[in-house]
Design an enzyme around this catalytic site. Structure first.
Site, PDB file in Angstrom:
ATOM      1  N   LYS A 205       0.711  -1.299  -0.034  1.00 37.46           N
ATOM      2  CA  LYS A 205      -0.066   0.080   0.183  1.00 37.46           C
ATOM      3  C   LYS A 205       0.915   1.115  -0.099  1.00 37.46           C
ATOM      4  CE  LYS A 205      -3.549   2.462   2.604  1.00 37.46           C
ATOM      5  NZ  LYS A 205      -4.095   2.861   4.002  1.00 37.46           N
ATOM      6  N   HIS A 224      -5.785   1.723  14.723  1.00 42.03           N
ATOM      7  CA  HIS A 224      -5.981   0.461  14.173  1.00 42.03           C
ATOM      8  C   HIS A 224      -4.947  -0.257  14.412  1.00 42.03           C
ATOM      9  CE1 HIS A 224      -3.626   1.996  10.829  1.00 42.03           C
ATOM     10  NE2 HIS A 224      -3.597   0.594  10.585  1.00 42.03           N
ATOM     11  N   ASP A 226      -2.897  -3.843  12.344  1.00 36.42           N
ATOM     12  CA  ASP A 226      -2.946  -4.392  11.150  1.00 36.42           C
ATOM     13  C   ASP A 226      -3.483  -5.830  11.222  1.00 36.42           C
ATOM     14  OD1 ASP A 226      -1.836  -2.050  10.249  1.00 36.42           O
ATOM     15  OD2 ASP A 226       0.160  -2.765   9.894  1.00 36.42           O
ATOM     16  N   HIS A 280      -1.981   1.912  16.217  1.00 38.02           N
ATOM     17  CA  HIS A 280      -1.186   3.087  15.587  1.00 38.02           C
ATOM     18  C   HIS A 280      -2.188   3.689  14.933  1.00 38.02           C
ATOM     19  CE1 HIS A 280      -0.770  -0.328  12.977  1.00 38.02           C
ATOM     20  NE2 HIS A 280      -0.686   0.638  11.923  1.00 38.02           N
TER      21      HIS A 280
END
Length: 338
Positions: A205, A224, A226, A280
């Site tokens: 990404k 969020h 990962d 994070h």
């Protein structure tokens, strides 16, 4: 329906001290209010050459401790040549500098099991808020899972640069998974096997965060963890990563030539909670473009993920459900109960 890109909004907002209301976060999220201003503990920085050369056990201990206590660490002397990373950053930057109509050729058609293409909004937001970021997604490994139609044709060396980076990255991920396996008393290949072995998927990404008139009110990416097994991230030199630890949001220090390693949800599950998936978020800058290149290394969709049997016994019960990765990913993306 035409989607308004953040890069375009930013260009229109360049002369005003305002942003559209859908980008203004609640007071509980605004970085101007919630960023910790006291002494900041530093995310562990681990020198793979220095520590690994002196003592392999010390290296395992350093990485395992960082993965358990922080869920994130920075690597220097990681083995990926600086020129390879510079080229990766250059072609990504050049893509986002293209005319809008060229970028729109790669506009995302997001499916539940597949994330590839150019876009703006990704996850559902229950309050209808938006993040100050545009992005490009595409798989880079393994070769059998790569759809080159999702890779930009411009710049002309985009494919060659990303293929070169992928080869180095695979070696680094294998090394990290082996060390993390040792750190929980398992064979070197335990975590890689559990995440699909050679079918472990690498999804790149590119995040593009344009200058923002009100960085105190907006977020590039909201808080969020990962959903990957492990994430390897290349930043540019504009700080913006924040980590939540000890009930505070801390700025991550930029370390030149370092790569950032995030522990993802799947390693937390497989390790039965020994390692922690890091919470994070990303802030934005008023004057400068921030970019980052995370690669999410995740199991194939049909892989079944749960606490590894060797870590579950009469004294330690399973702390997580066992399910197919695709089912986990669907629930996470759609903010459904796991």
């Amino acid at each position: 329906m035409e989607v308004e890109r953040v890069q375009a909004i930013a260009s229109l907002s360049a002369t005003v001290d305002d942003i559209p209301p859908e980008f203004i976060r609640s007071e509980e999220e605004q970085p101007g209010i919630t960023t910790y201003r006291g002494p900041v503990p530093e995310i562990p920085v681990i020198d793979l050459v220095k520590v690994g050369h002196e003592d392999q056990d010390e290296l395992v201990h350093a990485i395992a401790t960082a993965a358990r206590e922080w869920g994130i660490f920075q690597l220097v002397n990681h083995g990926i040549p600086e020129e390879v990373i510079c080229k990766l950053q250059r072609v990504g930057r050049e893509f986002f500098e293209l005319p809008q109509e060229e970028k729109e050729k790669y506009a995302s058609l997001t499916e539940p099991s597949k994330l590839e293409g150019y876009g703006t909004k990704l996850q559902k937001d229950l309050e209808g808020k938006k993040s100050w970021v545009d992005f490009l997604f595409h798989n880079i490994w393994p070769p059998a899972h790569v759809n080159h139609a999702a890779w930009p044709k411009i710049p002309s060396d985009y494919r060659a640069v990303n293929e070169e980076y992928a080869k180095y990255l695979v070696e680094l991920v294998d090394k990290m998974l082996a060390i993390l396996s040792k750190g929980i008393g398992l064979e070197d290949d335990a975590l890689k096997k559990a995440n699909g072995g050679e079918d472990l998927e690498f999804l790149l990404k590119i995040n593009y965060y344009p200058p923002c008139p009100r960085p105190d009110l907006a977020l590039g990416v909201v808080a969020h963890t990962d959903m990957s097994a492990i994430t390897i991230l290349v930043p540019n030199d504009v700080p913006g990563l924040q980590v939540f630890k000890d009930d505070h949001w801390f700025d991550a220090k930029y370390v030149p030539n370092a790569i950032i390693v995030h522990i993802g949800d799947q390693i937390e599950i497989l390790s039965n909670g020994y390692y922690k998936s890091v919470l994070h978020r990303t802030t934005v800058n008023k004057e400068k473009v921030r970019m980052s290149w995370p690669v999410f290394c995740s199991p194939p969709p049909e892989a079944i993920i749960g606490p590894l049997p060797k870590l579950v016994n009469s004294d330690t019960t399973a702390k997580y459900k066992t399910k197919k990765y695709k089912d986990y990913a669907y629930c996470k993306l759609n903010k459904l109960p796991q």
